[in-house]
Design a protein around this motif. Structure first.
Motif, PDB file in Angstrom:
ATOM      1  N   THR A  62       0.799  -0.996   0.118  1.00 47.14           N
ATOM      2  CA  THR A  62       0.016  -0.043   0.168  1.00 47.14           C
ATOM      3  C   THR A  62       0.842   1.269  -0.048  1.00 47.14           C
ATOM      4  OG1 THR A  62      -0.212  -0.257   2.378  1.00 47.14           O
ATOM      5  CG2 THR A  62      -2.027  -0.849   1.094  1.00 47.14           C
ATOM      6  N   TRP A  63       1.942   1.138   0.358  1.00 47.69           N
ATOM      7  CA  TRP A  63       2.960   2.435   0.520  1.00 47.69           C
ATOM      8  C   TRP A  63       3.401   2.634  -0.846  1.00 47.69           C
ATOM      9  CZ3 TRP A  63       3.838   6.492   3.127  1.00 47.69           C
ATOM     10  CH2 TRP A  63       3.803   6.286   4.604  1.00 47.69           C
ATOM     11  N   VAL A  64       3.800   1.659  -1.796  1.00 47.90           N
ATOM     12  CA  VAL A  64       4.155   1.945  -3.280  1.00 47.90           C
ATOM     13  C   VAL A  64       2.940   2.335  -4.054  1.00 47.90           C
ATOM     14  CG1 VAL A  64       4.827   0.652  -5.169  1.00 47.90           C
ATOM     15  CG2 VAL A  64       5.626   0.013  -2.805  1.00 47.90           C
ATOM     16  N   PRO A  68       2.360   8.140  -2.595  1.00 43.74           N
ATOM     17  CA  PRO A  68       2.359   9.547  -3.338  1.00 43.74           C
ATOM     18  C   PRO A  68       1.091   9.927  -3.402  1.00 43.74           C
ATOM     19  CG  PRO A  68       3.682   8.166  -4.503  1.00 43.74           C
ATOM     20  CD  PRO A  68       3.077   7.215  -3.579  1.00 43.74           C
ATOM     21  N   LEU A  69       0.104   9.186  -3.816  1.00 41.97           N
ATOM     22  CA  LEU A  69      -1.339   9.434  -4.052  1.00 41.97           C
ATOM     23  C   LEU A  69      -1.960  10.167  -3.076  1.00 41.97           C
ATOM     24  CD1 LEU A  69      -2.419   6.625  -6.808  1.00 41.97           C
ATOM     25  CD2 LEU A  69      -1.857   9.040  -7.071  1.00 41.97           C
ATOM     26  N   ALA A 114      -7.707  -1.038   4.770  1.00 43.13           N
ATOM     27  CA  ALA A 114      -7.382  -0.625   6.000  1.00 43.13           C
ATOM     28  C   ALA A 114      -5.840  -0.113   5.857  1.00 43.13           C
ATOM     29  CB  ALA A 114      -7.537  -1.558   7.010  1.00 43.13           C
ATOM     30  N   ASN A 115      -4.980  -0.796   5.078  1.00 47.67           N
ATOM     31  CA  ASN A 115      -3.833  -0.583   5.209  1.00 47.67           C
ATOM     32  C   ASN A 115      -3.333   0.747   4.158  1.00 47.67           C
ATOM     33  OD1 ASN A 115      -2.267  -2.379   6.691  1.00 47.67           O
ATOM     34  ND2 ASN A 115      -2.762  -3.998   4.872  1.00 47.67           N
ATOM     35  N   LEU A 116      -4.388   1.160   3.307  1.00 46.33           N
ATOM     36  CA  LEU A 116      -4.377   2.179   2.466  1.00 46.33           C
ATOM     37  C   LEU A 116      -4.338   3.380   3.426  1.00 46.33           C
ATOM     38  CD1 LEU A 116      -6.455   1.376  -0.737  1.00 46.33           C
ATOM     39  CD2 LEU A 116      -3.955   2.048  -0.609  1.00 46.33           C
ATOM     40  N   GLY A 348       5.726  11.074   1.665  1.00 43.86           N
ATOM     41  CA  GLY A 348       4.953   9.813   1.004  1.00 43.86           C
ATOM     42  C   GLY A 348       5.662   9.282  -0.047  1.00 43.86           C
ATOM     43  N   VAL A 349       6.513  10.219  -0.773  1.00 44.06           N
ATOM     44  CA  VAL A 349       7.409   9.861  -2.086  1.00 44.06           C
ATOM     45  C   VAL A 349       8.403   9.040  -1.395  1.00 44.06           C
ATOM     46  CG1 VAL A 349       8.938  10.860  -3.486  1.00 44.06           C
ATOM     47  CG2 VAL A 349       6.852  11.839  -3.676  1.00 44.06           C
ATOM     48  N   ALA A 350       8.901   9.714  -0.351  1.00 51.88           N
ATOM     49  CA  ALA A 350      10.125   8.958   0.377  1.00 51.88           C
ATOM     50  C   ALA A 350       9.786   7.521   0.729  1.00 51.88           C
ATOM     51  CB  ALA A 350      10.594   9.773   1.533  1.00 51.88           C
ATOM     52  N   MET A 351       8.611   7.358   1.449  1.00 55.07           N
ATOM     53  CA  MET A 351       8.233   5.946   2.039  1.00 55.07           C
ATOM     54  C   MET A 351       8.054   5.081   0.766  1.00 55.07           C
ATOM     55  SD  MET A 351       8.858   5.885   5.054  1.00 55.07           S
ATOM     56  CE  MET A 351       8.202   4.100   5.443  1.00 55.07           C
TER      57      MET A 351
END
Length: 414
Positions: A62-64, A68-69, A114-116, A348-351
């Motif tokens: 979900t991080w990928v 960013p979104l 939920a993970n989103l 968000g981009v970093a993670m």
């Protein structure tokens, strides 16, 4: 005048940070419990290892996908509201999972949704910290948060396993929902109401996609921010080691216990390094040690290629994690350098980039271990990471080769 060093007493003297710290701790525990309980429940009902693995991996995927979104929300809406909404949504979804007879595909989908909520929650929290904590309190708090995250990851999995053993997966889900609800209460009672990060929140400047890419442009069109991010990402290539711990343990004739020791060494090193850097080093020393430590975190694993004794491998992994704690002050420097209106998107981009780099590195290491011995794979990854980090160091933007934390101007066009 040198910046005055802060301690844990100083950061916990700030009421808003106390509530953010406790809420984050509860949310982290909730995330780990969700992963454990749902993986067990899905496997129990379906008997499918693939579905169980997909449920567990969703917390990272979900991080990928959403980093960013969805982090746009934390810049375009009041961050307190984003934190509250994410916790309440997660609590509600976990409670839905408790409904008897819920189909397995629906459980997997609910877990993914939920993970989103993790990317906007963590991005909003990371964006608030530079505003809540001044001076050296911010990097010290970053160090403490990192230590808590490492410990919580291990403790959360262990707690989930114990609760399942003592009760059931449903019991864990009840505890899980409670952690998110308590986190929401802490945020509601401890954080002051605040406006969105930008005044453009009420009238977005463009489409959702343009808002997302604006955060990417802020980071990558600025040489300083780009260097910070590349140093962080490329140094994390060494975490590809986690993808080959099972065959690595097998090379030394070990089993599950050896796998556990190999997995624990780097996180333990990061935790200890975080304490040493934030509690016993001055702010100036922290800044100047970042580049040498970044190189050391990768280069120290080069001798593994020679198949040294297992205790030596464990020690080298620990030292790699110890030096890898350079990311704690780097994170603070990065957070202060990003314009406030784009801070959540930058995190968000970093993670999301970190998750992508680590995931691809693990896959590559696993594929390589099919052809050559795992110790040689670890040494090869260390060589690749060292060369990549040295490339960033060679082009470091600061004249004295030490990062600074002045704000970076927004690029034209954003």
């Amino acid at each position: 005048m040198p910046e005055q060093q802060a301690g844990y007493r100083e950061i916990f003297a700030v009421r808003e940070y106390r509530h953010l710290f406790a809420a984050n701790l509860l949310s982290l525990i909730g995330d780990q419990l969700t992963a454990v309980a749902l993986s067990f429940l899905v496997y129990q009902r379906s008997g499918s290892s693939l579905l169980a693995a997909l449920t567990f991996a969703g917390s990272y995927l979900t991080w990928v996908v959403g980093g960013p979104l969805l982090s746009v929300l934390a810049d375009r809406l009041p961050r307190r509201r984003v934190l509250l909404t994410c916790d309440l949504i997660r609590a509600g979804l976990v409670l839905v999972m408790l409904i008897p007879g819920t189909p397995v595909p629906l459980l997997v989908a609910l877990a993914f949704v939920a993970n989103l909520c993790r990317p906007p929650f963590q991005s909003a929290r990371a964006s608030l910290l530079p505003d809540v904590l001044d001076g050296d309190r911010y990097p010290v708090a970053n160090g403490l948060d990192n230590i808590v995250a490492e410990v919580t990851q291990v403790a959360g999995f262990a707690l989930g396993g114990l609760l399942i053993t003592a009760g059931s997966a449903q019991t864990v889900l009840v505890v899980d929902a409670t952690t998110f609800l308590l986190s929401a209460v802490l945020i509601a009672t401890g954080l002051r109401r605040c406006a969105a990060a930008t005044q453009a929140a009420a009238e977005p400047s463009g489409s959702w996609w343009s808002e997302t890419t604006a955060g990417v442009r802020v980071v990558f069109t600025n040489r300083t921010l780009r260097s910070y991010l590349l140093l962080f990402w490329l140094s994390c290539l060494v975490y590809a080691t986690e993808g080959v711990v099972a065959p690595l343990a097998g090379e030394y004739g070990g089993g599950a216990r050896t796998v556990g020791l190999l997995l624990a060494m780097m996180p333990a090193g990061v935790a200890v390094g975080g304490v040493l850097l934030t509690r016993f080093c001055s702010p100036e020393l922290r800044r100047r040690s970042m580049l040498p430590l970044a190189v050391l975190s990768c280069a120290v694993l080069l001798p593994v290629a020679g198949h040294p004794p297992l205790p030596v491998v464990l020690a080298l992994l620990f030292v790699s994690g110890l030096a890898g704690a350079f990311s704690i002050p780097l994170n603070a420097v990065f957070g202060r350098a990003v314009p406030a209106a784009y801070r959540a998107r930058a995190f968000g981009v970093a993670m999301s980039g970190l998750c992508a780099v680590q995931g691809l590195a693990m896959l590559g290491a696993g594929a390589a271990a099919e052809a050559v011995r795992p110790t040689l794979v670890v040494g090869g990854v260390a060589l690749l990471a060292t060369l990549a980090v040295l490339t960033v160091v060679a082009t470091w933007p600061s004249p004295d080769r030490a990062p600074v934390s002045e704000p970076v101007r927004e690029p034209v066009g954003v």
